[in-house]
Scaffold this motif. Sequence first.
Motif, short mmCIF file in Angstrom:
data_model
loop_
_atom_site.label_atom_id
_atom_site.label_comp_id
_atom_site.label_asym_id
_atom_site.label_seq_id
_atom_site.Cartn_x
_atom_site.Cartn_y
_atom_site.Cartn_z
N UNK A 89 0.84 -1.20 0.00
CA UNK A 89 0.00 0.00 0.00
C UNK A 89 0.87 1.26 0.00
N UNK A 90 1.85 1.29 0.89
CA UNK A 90 2.71 2.48 0.96
C UNK A 90 3.48 2.70 -0.33
N UNK A 91 4.01 1.61 -0.89
CA UNK A 91 4.82 1.75 -2.10
C UNK A 91 4.00 2.22 -3.29
N UNK A 92 2.76 1.73 -3.39
CA UNK A 92 1.90 2.15 -4.51
C UNK A 92 1.22 3.49 -4.22
N UNK A 93 1.30 3.96 -2.98
CA UNK A 93 0.68 5.24 -2.64
C UNK A 93 -0.83 5.20 -2.60
N UNK A 94 -1.42 4.06 -2.17
CA UNK A 94 -2.87 3.95 -2.07
C UNK A 94 -3.35 4.14 -0.64
N UNK A 95 -4.66 4.22 -0.47
CA UNK A 95 -5.22 4.35 0.88
C UNK A 95 -5.39 2.98 1.53
N UNK A 96 -5.60 1.95 0.71
CA UNK A 96 -5.86 0.62 1.25
C UNK A 96 -5.34 -0.44 0.29
N UNK A 97 -5.06 -1.63 0.83
CA UNK A 97 -4.58 -2.74 0.00
C UNK A 97 -5.11 -4.04 0.56
N UNK A 98 -5.36 -4.98 -0.33
CA UNK A 98 -5.75 -6.32 0.11
C UNK A 98 -4.90 -7.34 -0.63
N UNK A 99 -4.58 -8.43 0.07
CA UNK A 99 -3.78 -9.48 -0.56
C UNK A 99 -4.64 -10.71 -0.82
N UNK A 100 -4.22 -11.47 -1.82
CA UNK A 100 -4.96 -12.66 -2.26
C UNK A 100 -4.01 -13.82 -2.44
N UNK A 228 9.54 -12.41 -5.83
CA UNK A 228 10.93 -12.31 -6.29
C UNK A 228 11.78 -13.56 -6.36
N UNK A 229 11.31 -14.69 -5.88
CA UNK A 229 12.17 -15.87 -5.84
C UNK A 229 11.50 -17.11 -6.45
N UNK A 230 10.40 -16.91 -7.17
CA UNK A 230 9.68 -18.01 -7.81
C UNK A 230 9.32 -19.12 -6.82
N UNK A 231 9.02 -18.72 -5.56
CA UNK A 231 8.66 -19.75 -4.58
C UNK A 231 7.38 -19.44 -3.82
N UNK A 232 6.61 -18.47 -4.30
CA UNK A 232 5.32 -18.23 -3.66
C UNK A 232 4.33 -17.68 -4.68
N UNK A 233 3.03 -17.94 -4.44
CA UNK A 233 1.94 -17.38 -5.24
C UNK A 233 1.20 -16.38 -4.38
N UNK A 234 0.99 -15.16 -4.90
CA UNK A 234 0.24 -14.16 -4.15
C UNK A 234 -0.24 -13.07 -5.09
N UNK A 235 -1.26 -12.33 -4.66
CA UNK A 235 -1.78 -11.23 -5.47
C UNK A 235 -2.13 -10.06 -4.57
N UNK A 236 -2.20 -8.87 -5.16
CA UNK A 236 -2.51 -7.67 -4.38
C UNK A 236 -3.40 -6.73 -5.18
N UNK A 237 -4.25 -5.99 -4.46
CA UNK A 237 -5.04 -4.90 -5.03
C UNK A 237 -4.81 -3.68 -4.16
N UNK A 238 -4.55 -2.53 -4.78
CA UNK A 238 -4.32 -1.29 -4.03
C UNK A 238 -5.18 -0.18 -4.63
#
Length: 416
Positions: A89-100, A228-238
């Motif tokens: 959230x901080x890096x993208x400069x949004x008010x809120x973020x959710x992970x998936x 960054x290491x091809x060892x996890x699956x994740x998603x984000x919305x900001x």
Amino acid sequence: MSEEDSPAAATPSPRPRFRPLPLGAGPTTRLVHGARRPDWNAGAVVPPIYRSVTFRYPAAFSEGAVRGGTYLYSRLENPSVEGPAEVIRQLEGGEAAQLFASGMGAITASVLSLVGAGEEVVAVGGLYGGTTDLFGELPRLGIRVRTVPEGDRRAPDDLVTKDTRLVMFETPSNPQLRVHDIGRWSSAAHRVGALVLVDNTFATPINQTPLALGADLVVHSATKYLGGHSDLLAGAVVGSERLLRRVDPKRCLGAPLDPFVAFLLERSLKTLALRVARHNENGVRVTAAIADHPAVERVHYPGRASAEEEAIAARQMRGRGGVLGVSLRGGAAAVAVFLRSLTLIEVASSLGGVASLASVPGVTSHRHANPEELRALGIDPGFVRLALGIEDADDLVRDLREALDAAERVGAAPPL
Ligand SMILES: *Cc1c(COP(=O)(O)O)cnc(C)c1O
């Protein structure tokens, strides 16, 4: 009185109170310190992993207490997941973020929360194969999808209508690395009351921050550079608080991020700026080193498609990234030899990891497309995608030159 001593801390599971950072803290500092919490037990300086699925109700349980922010159940919220969400959230400069649980989880949740029957989605340029597949399902729900082909020169204003609810694109795009003008699409969409959703996976917030350029929501496959290491699956919305409240699909779609994977993601994020700086450097170095090789017809890299795209990229990107496309003159036969001749670079799909990968979109991310569709996407039979890692550029260049030499010997045109 510190937060730990306060009476409020006696009520179970208060929602995150991240330690504020100095005003104007830079992105690398935010990546390292952005999710520190004073309530980690035993003075731990790295976050604990909260495996608990359920959390004690506050003593005086009430709807109000829930809305006031307590943890209830890990599909809805979990302290381990909130750490990396806060950093992104901080890096993208949004008010809120959710992970998936994956990038597709984030994209599906966003699209289904924002668009309804009778409305239109405008899909701009080359999109990830999974996103194209999702858009293929939308007509079944009464949602129209208008596709704007890569390289379409019509103005964004002429491509949105009063029915357009959502405009979605990737920039740089997949796999041609075309650059789309985030500011221009945002003004066109906003003029008709539509929202703009940018998949920022290839650029990362280090190279590009779409919200600052007018986009409404940013999605990520955190599986790629953020992990960054091809060892996890994740998603984000900001995005804004208001939109993120609508994208609240963890409740109904059931794709929350697992707390252990969230821990890995938070660990990876700490080095994102360092890794992306090296990916950028390798992208520029390798492009320059192989563009003139006789086996290479063309190198695709953000900004190279036209002077116009170069100008947009210079405006909206701080770095060009580590993914490039290479069109080999010798077509499919040259591709086969090229891939077989690589010794350092692995042949596998995906991108964004520390190790370099080479893949052929026609048989991986775009395997469902037929030859005409592939041609329309600019994927000729000689197309190879290189997702450069963080290795030393000289070693990558050597591996690529040797494989290109081999491809040239095979792909050389027969004498007249
Ligand atoms: C990989 C990818 C996705 C899908 O993400 P998953 O984490 O694999 O679900 C979406 N968009 C882009 C640009 C991608 O590269």
